[in-house]
Design a protein around this motif. Structure first.
Motif, PDB file in Angstrom:
ATOM      1  N   GLY A 180      -0.060  15.814  -5.429  1.00 55.11           N
ATOM      2  CA  GLY A 180       0.513  16.571  -4.323  1.00 55.11           C
ATOM      3  C   GLY A 180      -0.090  16.248  -2.972  1.00 55.11           C
ATOM      4  N   ALA A 181      -1.028  15.324  -2.926  1.00 63.87           N
ATOM      5  CA  ALA A 181      -1.724  15.034  -1.676  1.00 63.87           C
ATOM      6  C   ALA A 181      -0.866  14.193  -0.737  1.00 63.87           C
ATOM      7  CB  ALA A 181      -3.022  14.293  -1.964  1.00 63.87           C
ATOM      8  N   SER A 182      -1.067  14.396   0.571  1.00 64.65           N
ATOM      9  CA  SER A 182      -0.441  13.574   1.609  1.00 64.65           C
ATOM     10  C   SER A 182      -1.553  13.038   2.503  1.00 64.65           C
ATOM     11  CB  SER A 182       0.564  14.394   2.431  1.00 64.65           C
ATOM     12  OG  SER A 182       1.606  14.883   1.606  1.00 64.65           O
ATOM     13  N   PRO A 183      -2.231  11.993   2.066  1.00 68.06           N
ATOM     14  CA  PRO A 183      -3.426  11.530   2.784  1.00 68.06           C
ATOM     15  C   PRO A 183      -3.090  10.960   4.160  1.00 68.06           C
ATOM     16  CG  PRO A 183      -2.809   9.956   1.091  1.00 68.06           C
ATOM     17  CD  PRO A 183      -1.936  11.163   0.894  1.00 68.06           C
ATOM     18  N   GLU A 184      -3.996  11.192   5.111  1.00 64.11           N
ATOM     19  CA  GLU A 184      -3.855  10.619   6.450  1.00 64.11           C
ATOM     20  C   GLU A 184      -4.710   9.359   6.509  1.00 64.11           C
ATOM     21  OE1 GLU A 184      -4.492  11.696  11.190  1.00 64.11           O
ATOM     22  OE2 GLU A 184      -5.284  13.021   9.639  1.00 64.11           O
ATOM     23  N   LEU A 185      -4.059   8.225   6.622  1.00 63.35           N
ATOM     24  CA  LEU A 185      -4.755   6.944   6.641  1.00 63.35           C
ATOM     25  C   LEU A 185      -5.027   6.558   8.092  1.00 63.35           C
ATOM     26  CD1 LEU A 185      -5.694   4.841   4.545  1.00 63.35           C
ATOM     27  CD2 LEU A 185      -3.572   3.603   5.003  1.00 63.35           C
ATOM     28  N   LEU A 186      -6.295   6.403   8.441  1.00 65.40           N
ATOM     29  CA  LEU A 186      -6.692   6.052   9.801  1.00 65.40           C
ATOM     30  C   LEU A 186      -6.884   4.538   9.888  1.00 65.40           C
ATOM     31  CD1 LEU A 186      -9.389   8.851  10.295  1.00 65.40           C
ATOM     32  CD2 LEU A 186      -6.943   8.941  10.861  1.00 65.40           C
ATOM     33  N   THR A 187      -6.223   3.893  10.856  1.00 67.68           N
ATOM     34  CA  THR A 187      -6.295   2.446  10.982  1.00 67.68           C
ATOM     35  C   THR A 187      -6.598   2.048  12.424  1.00 67.68           C
ATOM     36  OG1 THR A 187      -3.892   2.329  11.297  1.00 67.68           O
ATOM     37  CG2 THR A 187      -4.735   2.015   9.050  1.00 67.68           C
ATOM     38  N   VAL A 226      -7.660   7.022  -1.999  1.00 69.63           N
ATOM     39  CA  VAL A 226      -9.006   6.432  -2.057  1.00 69.63           C
ATOM     40  C   VAL A 226      -9.471   6.053  -0.657  1.00 69.63           C
ATOM     41  CG1 VAL A 226     -10.284   4.392  -2.821  1.00 69.63           C
ATOM     42  CG2 VAL A 226      -8.837   5.639  -4.442  1.00 69.63           C
ATOM     43  N   LEU A 227      -8.625   5.336   0.074  1.00 70.09           N
ATOM     44  CA  LEU A 227      -9.012   4.892   1.416  1.00 70.09           C
ATOM     45  C   LEU A 227      -9.165   6.084   2.363  1.00 70.09           C
ATOM     46  CD1 LEU A 227      -6.712   1.750   1.639  1.00 70.09           C
ATOM     47  CD2 LEU A 227      -9.208   1.746   1.565  1.00 70.09           C
ATOM     48  N   ALA A 228      -8.218   7.012   2.328  1.00 68.58           N
ATOM     49  CA  ALA A 228      -8.289   8.170   3.218  1.00 68.58           C
ATOM     50  C   ALA A 228      -9.501   9.044   2.901  1.00 68.58           C
ATOM     51  CB  ALA A 228      -7.003   8.988   3.114  1.00 68.58           C
ATOM     52  N   GLY A 229      -9.925   9.028   1.638  1.00 66.18           N
ATOM     53  CA  GLY A 229     -11.039   9.874   1.227  1.00 66.18           C
ATOM     54  C   GLY A 229     -12.358   9.547   1.894  1.00 66.18           C
ATOM     55  N   PHE A 230     -12.504   8.341   2.422  1.00 64.89           N
ATOM     56  CA  PHE A 230     -13.748   7.982   3.108  1.00 64.89           C
ATOM     57  C   PHE A 230     -13.825   8.566   4.515  1.00 64.89           C
ATOM     58  CE2 PHE A 230     -13.724   4.687  -0.166  1.00 64.89           C
ATOM     59  CZ  PHE A 230     -15.083   4.587  -0.491  1.00 64.89           C
ATOM     60  N   GLY A 231     -12.679   8.959   5.083  1.00 65.05           N
ATOM     61  CA  GLY A 231     -12.671   9.555   6.415  1.00 65.05           C
ATOM     62  C   GLY A 231     -13.032   8.591   7.524  1.00 65.05           C
ATOM     63  N   VAL A 232     -12.792   7.298   7.317  1.00 65.81           N
ATOM     64  CA  VAL A 232     -13.123   6.289   8.319  1.00 65.81           C
ATOM     65  C   VAL A 232     -11.850   5.607   8.807  1.00 65.81           C
ATOM     66  CG1 VAL A 232     -15.381   5.874   7.261  1.00 65.81           C
ATOM     67  CG2 VAL A 232     -13.438   4.426   6.616  1.00 65.81           C
ATOM     68  N   TRP A 287     -22.654  12.577  -8.456  1.00 66.08           N
ATOM     69  CA  TRP A 287     -21.735  11.864  -7.591  1.00 66.08           C
ATOM     70  C   TRP A 287     -20.345  12.487  -7.649  1.00 66.08           C
ATOM     71  CZ3 TRP A 287     -22.642   5.877  -8.321  1.00 66.08           C
ATOM     72  CH2 TRP A 287     -23.973   5.584  -8.038  1.00 66.08           C
ATOM     73  N   ARG A 288     -19.667  12.461  -6.522  1.00 70.53           N
ATOM     74  CA  ARG A 288     -18.296  12.974  -6.455  1.00 70.53           C
ATOM     75  C   ARG A 288     -17.335  11.943  -7.042  1.00 70.53           C
ATOM     76  NH1 ARG A 288     -13.998  12.831  -2.382  1.00 70.53           N
ATOM     77  NH2 ARG A 288     -15.259  11.343  -1.212  1.00 70.53           N
ATOM     78  N   THR A 289     -16.373  12.417  -7.806  1.00 66.02           N
ATOM     79  CA  THR A 289     -15.287  11.569  -8.294  1.00 66.02           C
ATOM     80  C   THR A 289     -14.003  11.993  -7.594  1.00 66.02           C
ATOM     81  OG1 THR A 289     -16.297  11.227 -10.476  1.00 66.02           O
ATOM     82  CG2 THR A 289     -13.924  10.869 -10.286  1.00 66.02           C
ATOM     83  N   LEU A 290     -13.335  11.038  -6.962  1.00 69.33           N
ATOM     84  CA  LEU A 290     -12.081  11.333  -6.282  1.00 69.33           C
ATOM     85  C   LEU A 290     -10.949  11.248  -7.306  1.00 69.33           C
ATOM     86  CD1 LEU A 290     -10.721  11.910  -3.520  1.00 69.33           C
ATOM     87  CD2 LEU A 290     -10.230   9.467  -3.414  1.00 69.33           C
ATOM     88  N   LEU A 349       0.828  -1.205   0.000  1.00 70.99           N
ATOM     89  CA  LEU A 349       0.000   0.000   0.000  1.00 70.99           C
ATOM     90  C   LEU A 349       0.865   1.259   0.000  1.00 70.99           C
ATOM     91  CD1 LEU A 349      -2.746   1.359   0.041  1.00 70.99           C
ATOM     92  CD2 LEU A 349      -2.801   1.080   2.537  1.00 70.99           C
ATOM     93  N   GLN A 350       1.982   1.212   0.684  1.00 69.41           N
ATOM     94  CA  GLN A 350       2.871   2.380   0.727  1.00 69.41           C
ATOM     95  C   GLN A 350       3.393   2.743  -0.662  1.00 69.41           C
ATOM     96  OE1 GLN A 350       5.872   1.436   3.654  1.00 69.41           O
ATOM     97  NE2 GLN A 350       4.353   1.243   5.294  1.00 69.41           N
ATOM     98  N   SER A 351       3.395   1.777  -1.577  1.00 63.61           N
ATOM     99  CA  SER A 351       3.859   2.048  -2.943  1.00 63.61           C
ATOM    100  C   SER A 351       2.723   2.478  -3.869  1.00 63.61           C
ATOM    101  CB  SER A 351       4.515   0.780  -3.514  1.00 63.61           C
ATOM    102  OG  SER A 351       3.546  -0.225  -3.794  1.00 63.61           O
ATOM    103  N   MET A 352       1.512   2.672  -3.314  1.00 69.42           N
ATOM    104  CA  MET A 352       0.335   2.954  -4.133  1.00 69.42           C
ATOM    105  C   MET A 352      -0.336   4.237  -3.642  1.00 69.42           C
ATOM    106  SD  MET A 352      -0.976  -1.019  -4.056  1.00 69.42           S
ATOM    107  CE  MET A 352      -1.925  -1.105  -5.560  1.00 69.42           C
ATOM    108  N   PRO A 353       0.153   5.399  -4.058  1.00 68.94           N
ATOM    109  CA  PRO A 353      -0.342   6.664  -3.504  1.00 68.94           C
ATOM    110  C   PRO A 353      -1.811   6.928  -3.792  1.00 68.94           C
ATOM    111  CG  PRO A 353       1.169   7.055  -5.338  1.00 68.94           C
ATOM    112  CD  PRO A 353       1.288   5.608  -4.984  1.00 68.94           C
ATOM    113  N   TYR A 354      -2.311   6.517  -4.964  1.00 68.52           N
ATOM    114  CA  TYR A 354      -3.723   6.795  -5.227  1.00 68.52           C
ATOM    115  C   TYR A 354      -4.620   5.901  -4.382  1.00 68.52           C
ATOM    116  CZ  TYR A 354      -8.191   7.619  -7.515  1.00 68.52           C
ATOM    117  OH  TYR A 354      -9.506   7.944  -7.762  1.00 68.52           O
ATOM    118  N   LEU A 355      -4.269   4.643  -4.187  1.00 67.06           N
ATOM    119  CA  LEU A 355      -5.074   3.788  -3.318  1.00 67.06           C
ATOM    120  C   LEU A 355      -5.098   4.337  -1.898  1.00 67.06           C
ATOM    121  CD1 LEU A 355      -5.053   1.730  -5.717  1.00 67.06           C
ATOM    122  CD2 LEU A 355      -5.091  -0.051  -3.956  1.00 67.06           C
ATOM    123  N   GLN A 356      -3.993   4.938  -1.457  1.00 67.68           N
ATOM    124  CA  GLN A 356      -4.002   5.582  -0.145  1.00 67.68           C
ATOM    125  C   GLN A 356      -5.001   6.737  -0.125  1.00 67.68           C
ATOM    126  OE1 GLN A 356      -0.035   6.453   1.542  1.00 67.68           O
ATOM    127  NE2 GLN A 356       0.805   5.104  -0.042  1.00 67.68           N
TER     128      GLN A 356
END
Length: 312
Positions: A194-201, A76-82, A186-189, A67-74
């Motif tokens: 340039g994003a630095s998403p915060e992934l909550l786990t 996508v996941l961070a975009g849900f805010g969960v 519908w929103r398209t992500l 996952l660390q090598s996949m910035p867009y998937l990060q």
């Protein structure tokens, strides 16, 4: 997690080309066999306990090196805010199936699985409780995994979904299960380089002993789903005794929690009580199933409650 209907499509879309490019770039070593060795089923772990090569559902969940090598998937996941629990890419070979089953384990009592198809074709069908849908690439779906469900890949190519587990925030549930706007709204992500998403786990830590309130909640939920396969006087009497057994267990578990707390004292007392109810439940649960999915009541009691009363 139980839902009011088998499927909900979440009104959000993703950049299919970017998803596919990142997934296609994964090396072969990222893919491992399905935990149950299901033919044609494999996975790449994205969020796991300790960020390692494990399918465990307990422990501190962290992004894996994949996952660390996949910035867009990060993103996508961070975009849900969960807060995310175990999450993977699930691959289903051409012509392969995910056999029919229901998810009855403790992990699933409060969690839902978000599906985001990456590679798929219309001949891939997801079935749940008599309904079937095709989840198109770049869409997002949830389904009621307490109901019986299975997947068929009748396409000529493999299917890959991003599948991620979460309990979801209030905002997530309003989005997922609320009124659905027209698709044009519908929103398209989009991919943001340039994003630095915060992934909550998930932290994944539990008290050594299940609190009495949680045990009550789980068993009340189980009892509300009980059904008898053969409606006879003897079966009804067994069902009544099964219910009384669980009621008595809850009284005694509550007393032990009051005596020892849930921090780890008196573990042998807790284990002894759990073992006693496990032994007594066997003969009483004969012919008892869950109304929604026909799972054995004894199996659900074991996997959803008894195995998790004391954390080793």
């Amino acid at each position: 997690m139980r839902l009011s209907r088998p499927f909900f499509q979440i009104p959000v879309l993703f950049d299919v080309a970017r998803l596919q490019a990142e997934v296609a770039a994964l090396p072969g070593e990222a893919w491992v066999a399905h935990p149950d060795r299901l033919p044609g089923n494999s996975a790449a772990r994205l969020i796991s306990a300790g960020g390692g090569e494990t399918d465990a559902v307990h422990g501190q969940m962290l992004a894996t090196r994949w996952l660390q090598s996949m910035p867009y998937l990060q993103q996508v996941l961070a975009g849900f805010g969960v807060v995310w629990s175990r999450s993977r890419l699930m691959r289903l070979a051409a012509g392969a199936d995910v056999p029919e089953h229901a998810d009855i384990n403790y992990h699933w009592h409060t969690r839902v699985r978000v599906h985001i198809p990456v590679f798929t074709q219309p001949a891939v069908r997801f079935h749940c409780d008599g309904e079937a849908v095709h989840m198109a690439a770049g869409e997002a779906w949830i389904f009621d995994n307490w109901r019986r469900h299975h997947v068929e890949n009748r396409a000529s190519a493999e299917r890959i979904h991003l599948v991620a587990d979460t309990t979801g925030t209030a905002a997530f549930w309003r989005l997922a299960c609320g009124p659905t706007p027209p698709r044009a709204q519908w929103r398209t992500l989009a991919w943001d380089p340039g994003a630095s998403p915060e992934l909550l786990t998930e932290d994944g830590q539990r008290s050594p002993v299940m609190p009495a309130a949680e045990a009550q909640w789980l068993i009340d939920d189980l009892c509300a789903e009980l059904a008898i396969t053969d409606d006879t006087a003897a079966a009804r009497a067994r069902a009544a005794r099964f219910g009384k057994l669980l009621e008595s267990f809850l009284f005694d578990w509550r007393q032990l929690c009051a005596l020892h707390g849930v921090g780890g004292r008196g573990l042998e007392d807790f284990r002894r009580l759990a073992g006693a109810v496990r032994e007594a439940a066997g003969p009483l649960a004969e012919g008892l199933v869950m109304r929604t999915n026909d799972a054995s009541a004894l199996l659900v009691l074991e996997k959803r409650v008894l195995q998790h009363l004391v954390v080793d």
